[in-house]
Structure formats: structure tokens, C-alpha cells
Design a protein around this motif. Structure first.
Motif, PDB file in Angstrom:
ATOM      1  N   SER A  37     -38.318  52.010   4.765  1.00 29.56           N
ATOM      2  CA  SER A  37     -37.640  53.289   4.636  1.00 29.56           C
ATOM      3  C   SER A  37     -36.252  53.093   4.031  1.00 29.56           C
ATOM      4  O   SER A  37     -35.546  52.151   4.384  1.00 29.56           O
ATOM      5  N   LEU A  89     -32.500  55.073   2.886  1.00 25.95           N
ATOM      6  CA  LEU A  89     -31.595  56.207   3.029  1.00 25.95           C
ATOM      7  C   LEU A  89     -30.389  55.962   2.124  1.00 25.95           C
ATOM      8  O   LEU A  89     -29.783  54.890   2.191  1.00 25.95           O
ATOM      9  N   ASP A 116     -31.339  55.759   9.741  1.00 27.94           N
ATOM     10  CA  ASP A 116     -30.490  56.917  10.010  1.00 27.94           C
ATOM     11  C   ASP A 116     -29.634  56.699  11.266  1.00 27.94           C
ATOM     12  O   ASP A 116     -28.460  57.070  11.315  1.00 27.94           O
ATOM     13  N   ASN A 154     -25.578  60.821   9.088  1.00 26.34           N
ATOM     14  CA  ASN A 154     -26.837  60.327   8.542  1.00 26.34           C
ATOM     15  C   ASN A 154     -27.267  61.151   7.344  1.00 26.34           C
ATOM     16  O   ASN A 154     -26.435  61.766   6.683  1.00 26.34           O
ATOM     17  N   THR A 155     -28.566  61.211   7.078  1.00 18.48           N
ATOM     18  CA  THR A 155     -29.064  61.842   5.860  1.00 18.48           C
ATOM     19  C   THR A 155     -28.825  63.344   5.840  1.00 18.48           C
ATOM     20  O   THR A 155     -28.882  63.996   6.890  1.00 18.48           O
ATOM     21  N   VAL A 163     -34.609  59.469  -1.975  1.00 15.11           N
ATOM     22  CA  VAL A 163     -33.624  58.458  -2.333  1.00 15.11           C
ATOM     23  C   VAL A 163     -33.257  58.581  -3.809  1.00 15.11           C
ATOM     24  O   VAL A 163     -32.074  58.568  -4.185  1.00 15.11           O
TER      25      VAL A 163
END
Length: 311
Positions: free
Chosen positions: A2, A4, A58, A68-69, A122
Motif C-alpha cells: 500500500s 500513501l 496512514d 493522513n490521506t 497515489v
């Protein structure tokens, strides 16, 4: 894995660099800092972007910099094929594209890369877009980030090899088909094929011609789509385009440095004049070694030289 991506402030960059232990290894171009924290790899780029790679990224971002995102979802782009419409950015795709095919100077570069559906957000956060809309500076900055986490294959057909293939009666379409197919096969070796939904090729010839010219097996034909203006329909193609353009730009920069002049892109009248000046200074053999000899620019440049010599 993953990923971010966050736009970092100067204060956040200083905080991360002051808090984390720097990776002692050599950093890729464009990256200024890399570290690992609680199983998450944190990379900071010249662009000010920070990438957090790994499970619970995150939570790690929130712990380290207090956020975070973003809540916004990536915008889906519609892509059309002959018989159906596919939202490629809903799927995990290999995209392929090339650069340099319309330029007299410089090589032909082709890239294929894999973009999982999890990485769509992303790429949007990084600002990946149609490379024709991006400056060379932006392309370099983006490519140097993309190659650090996208499985990809980049092939460069330099001018001597290009001219050799032409002498063997290869068309440029055949060269591109062979290079695209090899890049795609290379990427398939780097990923779990079960995760792949589509292979999307920025279309430069009909499917039947591509398959005839590709020399060897064309993998996963049932998953392969051909899209005109593919960069606007698939972020996988857009990413491949940026990486292939990056390779072309860097090659052209190297030529400019070597010959102490700006080597122009394209194939217009200014290119004819630039080529003529190089012929006068270095000779036609040198110019043939850094250009595509089948382009009409060659004859036009020689004509300009002839006219200059008469004066």
C-alpha cells in the motif's frame, strides 16, 4: 504494498528528517531522504511529496506528522475501445507508451509499467497526467518518483540501432511493436499476473498489425486493449509515457552537453537548421549517429549546407 502520498510542508520535512534515521544506501534521483519506521518505508522527494509505503501507512503518517490521506477519492477517467467502454482506473493495468518517434534527433524510448488500482490515488496525488501537458522539468521530477515504486520496463533503441533496423527494411511501426511487446513481457515477469485486469497499449497501429510485427508471442491477448489518446484514458499509460519521455529528455540533455549546443526536439524547420549547423561543424557521419536517418530533415539539412557552401 500500500502507498500513501502526501504534500509535505517544509516544517513536516524537517520534522521527519529530524525524527527518523536516514537510510544509508544510495538514493534514486529526485529523492532527498528515505527511512523505515514500524515496517513503513518513508521517502521524501525534491518535489516536496512524501510517500509512505507499507501496511498501516496512514497510521504511521498520522503518528509522525499528525495527519493522513485526504478524504477525496481519485477521479475516474473514461476509456473507450472499439466495442466497449472501460474505466481503466478502476482496474489494475499494465500501460505502455513511447517517446521520440516523431523526433529527428535522439532515440526511440518505450516503457511499460504496472499500476495497481490501489496506486491510482497515489498517481493522482503526485500529479500524473498526459505527458504532452507537462514540462520537461515536471516529467523528470515525476519519473524519478514513479520508478521507485511502479514495476516497469524501459527500453531505449539508440540511433545507430534504429538506423540499422531501417537498413533492414523495418518500419518504425514494427520497431515500436517489438519494443512495446518486450516491455510488456518484462513487466509480466515482475508482477503477480493474477492481479492484472488489463494491458492497455497507446495505439499506434491496428491490433492485427501490432500482433504481426511484434515478433514472438503477444501475451494475454484477451486482456489487451488498444487505445488512441490513451494517456487521457489510463493512468497506467500516462505513467509509462512519463517514464519513456523522461528517458528521451535525459538522452537529449546528454547530447546537448556533448556537442555544446541545444539539440532540438521535433522535426520542424528549426531542427533542419540546427542539424545543418552540426553537419558543418562535425560532419554528416556524426549527425547520422545521433539522428533517425530516414527523416526528411536529413535531406533538408544537407540542402541548407550545400546552399551555405556556395556563398
Amino acid at each position: 504494498m500500500s502507498n500513501l502520498v502526501l504534500e509535505l510542508s517544509k516544517e513536516e520535512i524537517l520534522l521527519l528528517r529530524g525524527t527518523l534515521k536516514a537510510d544509508p544506501g544510495k538514493l534514486p534521483p529526485g529523492m532527498i531522504f528515505r527511512s523505515k519506521y514500524q515496517g513503513v518505508t518513508i521517502s521524501i522527494y525534491n518535489s516536496g511529496k512524501g510517500m509512505f509505503q507499507g501496511t498501516n501507512n496512514d497510521k504511521v503518517a498520522k503518528e509522525l506528522i499528525g495527519r493522513n490521506t485526504p478524504d477525496s477519492e481519485p477521479r475516474m477517467i473514461m476509456g473507450s475501445t472499439q466495442n466497449k467502454t472501460i474505466n481503466y482506473n478502476n482496474y489494475s493495468c499494465i500501460g505502455s507508451d513511447e517517446a521520440g518517434s516523431g523526433d529527428y534527433f535522439g532515440p526511440l524510448t518505450v516503457c511499460a509499467c504496472y499500476v495497481s488500482k490501489e496506486n491510482i490515488a497515489v498517481l493522482k496525488a503526485l500529479g500524473v497526467d498526459d505527458s504532452k501537458k507537462l514540462t520537461d522539468t515536471k516529467i523528470v521530477a515525476l519519473a524519478e518518483q514513479l520508478v521507485t515504486f511502479l514495476p516497469h520496463s524501459l527500453l531505449v533503441l539508440d540511433n545507430p540501432k534504429y538506423n540499422d533496423r531501417k537498413a533492414l527494411d523495418w518500419s518504425q511501426v514494427k520497431m515500436k511493436a517489438v519494443l512495446h511487446n518486450e516491455c510488456i513481457k518484462n513487466v509480466l515477469q515482475k508482477i503477480d499476473v493474477d492481479t492484472l485486469d488489463y494491458i492497455v497499449i497507446d495505439q499506434f497501429t491496428p491490433r492485427s498489425t501490432y500482433e504481426r510485427y511484434a515478433m514472438g508471442d503477444v501475451p494475454l491477448k484477451n486482456k489487451t486493449c488498444y487505445e488512441t489518446k490513451g494517456e487521457s484514458k489510463s493512468l497506467a499509460i500516462a505513467a509509462a509515457s512519463i517514464i519513456s519521455r523522461y528517458a528521451f529528455v535525459k538522452h537529449m540533455d546528454a547530447l546537448s552537453k556533448k556537442y555544446h549546443t541545444t539539440i532540438l526536439k521535433g522535426a520542424g524547420p528549426k531542427v533542419d537548421l540546427a542539424a545543418a549547423k552540426l553537419i558543418v561543424k562535425h560532419g554528416i557521419d556524426v549527425v547520422d549517429n545521433i539522428t533517425k536517418k530516414d527523416f526528411k530533415n536529413r535531406d533538408k539539412a544537407l540542402k541548407l549546407v550545400k546552399g551555405y557552401n556556395r556563398k
